[in-house]
Design an enzyme around this catalytic site. Structure first.
Site, PDB file in Angstrom:
ATOM      1  N   HIS A  28      35.696  43.781  32.149  1.00 28.99           N
ATOM      2  CA  HIS A  28      34.401  43.310  32.394  1.00 28.99           C
ATOM      3  C   HIS A  28      33.527  43.122  31.214  1.00 28.99           C
ATOM      4  O   HIS A  28      33.441  43.871  30.459  1.00 28.99           O
ATOM      5  CB  HIS A  28      33.591  44.318  33.543  1.00 28.99           C
ATOM      6  CG  HIS A  28      32.335  43.986  33.712  1.00 28.99           C
ATOM      7  ND1 HIS A  28      32.003  43.230  34.541  1.00 28.99           N
ATOM      8  CD2 HIS A  28      31.306  44.658  33.115  1.00 28.99           C
ATOM      9  CE1 HIS A  28      30.454  43.229  34.722  1.00 28.99           C
ATOM     10  NE2 HIS A  28      30.135  43.981  33.548  1.00 28.99           N
ATOM     11  N   ASN A  60      42.019  41.138  36.136  1.00 27.55           N
ATOM     12  CA  ASN A  60      41.605  40.362  35.020  1.00 27.55           C
ATOM     13  C   ASN A  60      41.112  41.212  33.851  1.00 27.55           C
ATOM     14  O   ASN A  60      40.521  40.692  32.726  1.00 27.55           O
ATOM     15  CB  ASN A  60      40.604  39.208  35.462  1.00 27.55           C
ATOM     16  CG  ASN A  60      39.235  39.685  35.878  1.00 27.55           C
ATOM     17  OD1 ASN A  60      39.281  41.015  35.988  1.00 27.55           O
ATOM     18  ND2 ASN A  60      38.529  38.853  36.164  1.00 27.55           N
TER      19      ASN A  60
HETATM   20  P1  DAT Z   1      33.272  38.181  35.557  1.00 29.63           P
HETATM   21  O1  DAT Z   1      34.113  39.549  35.808  1.00 29.63           O
HETATM   22  O2  DAT Z   1      34.170  37.320  34.774  1.00 29.63           O
HETATM   23  O3  DAT Z   1      31.881  38.324  35.177  1.00 29.63           O
HETATM   24  P2  DAT Z   1      32.090  37.756  38.221  1.00 29.63           P
HETATM   25  O4  DAT Z   1      30.994  38.716  37.831  1.00 29.63           O
HETATM   26  O5  DAT Z   1      31.842  36.542  38.824  1.00 29.63           O
HETATM   27  O6  DAT Z   1      33.232  37.571  37.056  1.00 29.63           O
HETATM   28  O7  DAT Z   1      33.188  38.529  39.331  1.00 29.63           O
HETATM   29  C1  DAT Z   1      33.366  39.962  39.232  1.00 29.63           C
HETATM   30  C2  DAT Z   1      34.753  40.095  39.377  1.00 29.63           C
HETATM   31  O8  DAT Z   1      34.918  40.041  41.047  1.00 29.63           O
HETATM   32  C3  DAT Z   1      35.679  39.392  38.676  1.00 29.63           C
HETATM   33  O9  DAT Z   1      36.087  39.861  37.423  1.00 29.63           O
HETATM   34  C4  DAT Z   1      36.890  39.383  39.456  1.00 29.63           C
HETATM   35  C5  DAT Z   1      36.305  39.299  41.047  1.00 29.63           C
HETATM   36  N1  DAT Z   1      36.140  37.940  41.568  1.00 29.63           N
HETATM   37  C6  DAT Z   1      34.971  37.095  41.189  1.00 29.63           C
HETATM   38  N2  DAT Z   1      35.386  36.054  42.010  1.00 29.63           N
HETATM   39  C7  DAT Z   1      36.629  36.173  42.644  1.00 29.63           C
HETATM   40  C8  DAT Z   1      37.280  35.436  43.308  1.00 29.63           C
HETATM   41  N3  DAT Z   1      36.929  34.065  43.767  1.00 29.63           N
HETATM   42  N4  DAT Z   1      38.341  35.913  44.086  1.00 29.63           N
HETATM   43  C9  DAT Z   1      38.869  37.049  43.756  1.00 29.63           C
HETATM   44  N5  DAT Z   1      38.070  37.872  42.952  1.00 29.63           N
HETATM   45  C10 DAT Z   1      37.045  37.474  42.417  1.00 29.63           C
HETATM   46 MG    MG Z   2      30.358  39.459  36.197  1.00 28.44          MG
END
Ligand code: DAT
Ligand code: MG
Length: 149
Positions: free
Chosen positions: A115, A112
């Protein structure tokens, strides 16, 4: 004024999208206060993503973020954390708002692209992980008065 940590992850670097991602925040009007190109070690990744330890995707996440160089930035502005999150889009690209980085340029949650810090507490913690105080630049832009009220 608020500061936030922003990273173009290894997929963004490999795909030649550092400039595209940086440019979106720059053009929006946030002010750059820190910038470096580096490779995240497993030790640093474990600190950064400690909040996700034990989750099903944790190992993959650490493998991904350490898989190649990243571009790390600190940005500043009123409401900078929420603004950067909006420019990034939701974590899952399929749920990200049209026009956001993740909606426009990404397909999978595990690729994605970017960060961004999600709260004042995590922003302070994350900026501290990547930037010693003397690597952050406090400055005024000539255009500030046209962007910040
Ligand atoms: P963000 O990067 O939008 O802050 P996050 O902090 O919840 O999201 O999670 C960190 C990263 O972990 C995210 O960019 C991608 C991965 N991730 C999060 N939830 C996930 C999931 N359900 N399955 C796979 N990867 C995930
Ligand atoms: Mg995060």
């Amino acid at each position: 004024m608020e500061r936030t940590l922003f990273i173009v992850k290894p997929d963004g670097v490999q795909r030649g999208l550092i400039g595209e991602c940086l440019s979106r925040l720059e053009r929006r009007g946030l002010r750059l206060v820190g910038l470096k190109f580096m490779q995240i070690t497993p030790e640093l990744a474990a600190k950064h993503y400690a909040v996700h330890l034990g989750k099903s995707f944790y190992e993959k996440l650490i493998g991904y973020i350490t898989s190649g160089p990243v571009a790390v930035m600190a940005w500043e502005g009123p409401n900078a954390i929420a603004l950067a999150r909006q420019t990034m889009g939701a974590t899952a690209p399929g749920q990200a708002a049209p026009g956001s980085i993740r909606a426009d340029l990404a397909v999978e949650i595990g690729r994605n692209l970017v960060h961004g810090s999600d709260s004042p507490e995590t922003a302070a913690f994350e900026i501290g992980l990547y930037f010693p105080e003397d690597e952050l630049v406090s400055w005024k832009r000539e255009t500030d008065k046209w962007i910040f009220e």
